[in-house]
Design an enzyme around this catalytic site. Structure first.
Site, PDB file in Angstrom:
ATOM      1  N   GLU A 157      43.120  45.518  39.453  1.00 34.34           N
ATOM      2  CA  GLU A 157      42.118  44.644  40.077  1.00 34.34           C
ATOM      3  C   GLU A 157      41.656  43.551  39.110  1.00 34.34           C
ATOM      4  O   GLU A 157      41.451  42.420  39.500  1.00 34.34           O
ATOM      5  CB  GLU A 157      40.910  45.463  40.560  1.00 34.34           C
ATOM      6  CG  GLU A 157      41.195  46.291  41.788  1.00 34.34           C
ATOM      7  CD  GLU A 157      41.590  45.459  43.009  1.00 34.34           C
ATOM      8  OE1 GLU A 157      41.290  44.257  43.065  1.00 34.34           O
ATOM      9  OE2 GLU A 157      42.228  46.025  43.920  1.00 34.34           O
ATOM     10  N   TYR A 196      32.784  43.044  43.305  1.00 35.43           N
ATOM     11  CA  TYR A 196      34.078  43.195  43.965  1.00 35.43           C
ATOM     12  C   TYR A 196      34.875  44.343  43.321  1.00 35.43           C
ATOM     13  O   TYR A 196      35.375  45.238  44.002  1.00 35.43           O
ATOM     14  CB  TYR A 196      34.889  41.887  43.896  1.00 35.43           C
ATOM     15  CG  TYR A 196      36.319  42.130  44.302  1.00 35.43           C
ATOM     16  CD1 TYR A 196      36.668  42.243  45.634  1.00 35.43           C
ATOM     17  CD2 TYR A 196      37.314  42.333  43.342  1.00 35.43           C
ATOM     18  CE1 TYR A 196      37.967  42.551  46.022  1.00 35.43           C
ATOM     19  CE2 TYR A 196      38.614  42.641  43.709  1.00 35.43           C
ATOM     20  CZ  TYR A 196      38.929  42.734  45.047  1.00 35.43           C
ATOM     21  OH  TYR A 196      40.203  43.051  45.415  1.00 35.43           O
ATOM     22  N   ASP A 222      35.849  39.631  48.115  1.00 36.76           N
ATOM     23  CA  ASP A 222      36.262  38.486  47.295  1.00 36.76           C
ATOM     24  C   ASP A 222      36.482  37.285  48.225  1.00 36.76           C
ATOM     25  O   ASP A 222      36.146  37.345  49.420  1.00 36.76           O
ATOM     26  CB  ASP A 222      37.519  38.830  46.487  1.00 36.76           C
ATOM     27  CG  ASP A 222      38.730  39.047  47.380  1.00 36.76           C
ATOM     28  OD1 ASP A 222      38.576  39.071  48.617  1.00 36.76           O
ATOM     29  OD2 ASP A 222      39.849  39.179  46.841  1.00 36.76           O
TER      30      ASP A 222
END
Ligand code: SF4
Length: 359
Positions: free
Chosen positions: A42, A125, A143
């Site tokens: 991520e 996020y 996001d």
């Protein structure tokens, strides 16, 4: 309007998850998913294309397979593993977090949204993505992709860069979330935003699983959304890159200061203005390196988020074996390949140093 919103809340997750079962992207951190792998992927995927992130991801996991390896990795090696991905503060924050996880969480990422959020480099996020995917927490991971999907789904033309809009959209993401599969739901939204409800006025509505509940599709406004304030024009900065080689074929590099843009990374010596070859020689002499002018070198351009570097270069040969001191260093080609991380801004110059025997 409330009726339409209710229809979205009741139907969208099921439509989305059915589509996801068939169309989910096959990604290495999904096929063998651990909290650590989700976290690294991520962070890498922020501001980076999936293809570029995947290349780095495999190498990164091979070299640093556990949080402990990351916590104990020497900084130069870590930056080398991050080379080419940009936004190097992400790598430094990963390591800061890894050290905290080793000291305060027994070497495991915490299964708690607030504790994840407290780690350096982990924002809402990323905490949402790790929390939902790895620990099944019912938290949103919102996001730019998800904001775009929800702007269209609800035909909402509020500016998605405004914090209040993000807050309201996040609430909608949560309202639609099936509480038993938050990870799949968040990942399905990411995939839909990446593959179907794509940016730049080009959504693929005809193959979209959400078409029957999408308010922008019914209103014919899909290409007008989302609304965003246009970015400020970038400042242009002229840069002169000084390529210097010595008689042993080594190149002169310099480590940038630990603050500001590209903090602590290596680069050819450079002057942050447009200067002549003569002034460049003077500049190098003041740094302890006497040179002879060789030729004008390559030009290049690099775009950062708020600034654009327009670079030109001069090539020089060092007159004698000048010994230089940190933050300057003479570097061989193999050191350049294996140890020193040069940011992507200097890609052209790095290639030149690696490929050409002489400047
Ligand atoms: Fe996006 Fe079109 Fe699907 Fe609506 S129907 S969610 S605009 S791709």
């Amino acid at each position: 309007m409330e009726l339409q919103h209710q229809k979205i809340r009741q139907n969208m997750a099921q439509l989305l998850l059915e589509w996801y079962k068939i169309h989910a992207r096959v990604l290495p951190f999904r096929t063998h998913s651990t909290p650590y792998r989700v976290w690294i992927s991520e962070i890498m995927l922020q501001q980076t294309r999936v293809s570029a992130a995947l290349e780095h991801y495999a190498r990164f996991m091979q070299e640093l397979p556990t949080i402990q390896h990351l916590a104990e990795c020497p900084e130069e090696k870590l930056l080398k593993l991050w080379e080419g991905l940009g936004y190097y503060s992400r790598a430094r924050n990963l390591q800061k977090s890894a050290k905290i996880i080793m000291e305060e969480h027994g070497g495991e990422l915490p299964a708690d949204y607030q504790q994840l959020l407290a780690l350096p480099g982990i924002g809402e996020y990323t905490a949402g993505a790790i929390g939902s995917i790895s620990f099944g927490l019912p938290v949103a991971a919102v996001d730019g992709n998800v904001l775009r999907v929800f702007a269209r789904l609800y035909n909402d033309d509020r500016n998605i860069l405004q914090p209040q809009t993000k807050k309201d959209f996040s609430k909608r993401v949560l309202d639609c979330m099936p509480k038993n599969t938050p990870g799949d739901y968040n990942q399905a939204l990411m995939d839909l935003g990446a593959m179907v409800c794509v940016p730049n006025g080009n959504p693929q509505c005809l193959i979209c699983p959400l078409q029957s509940v999408c308010l922008a599709f019914s209103a014919g406004t899909t290409t007008d959304l989302p609304t965003k304030t246009p970015p400020k024009p970038r400042t242009i900065q002229k840069i002169t890159v000084l390529m210097v080689q010595n008689a042993q074929g080594q190149y002169l590099l310099e480590k940038r200061s630990n603050n500001g843009l590209l903090a602590g990374l290596w680069q050819p010596v450079l002057v942050e203005q447009d200067i002549s070859a003569e002034l460049s020689m003077e500049f190098l002499k003041n740094r302890g390196v006497s040179v002879e002018f060789l030729k004008a070198g390559k030009g290049a351009k690099h775009i950062f988020s708020h600034i654009e570097w327009h670079m030109k270069s001069w090539c020089f040969v060092a007159k004698e074996n000048s010994v230089v001191e940190y933050p300057l260093a003479w570097v061989t080609k193999s050191q350049l390949q294996q140890e020193y991380s040069l940011p992507g801004a200097f890609k052209v110059y790095k290639q030149q140093m690696l490929k050409e025997k002489k400047l």
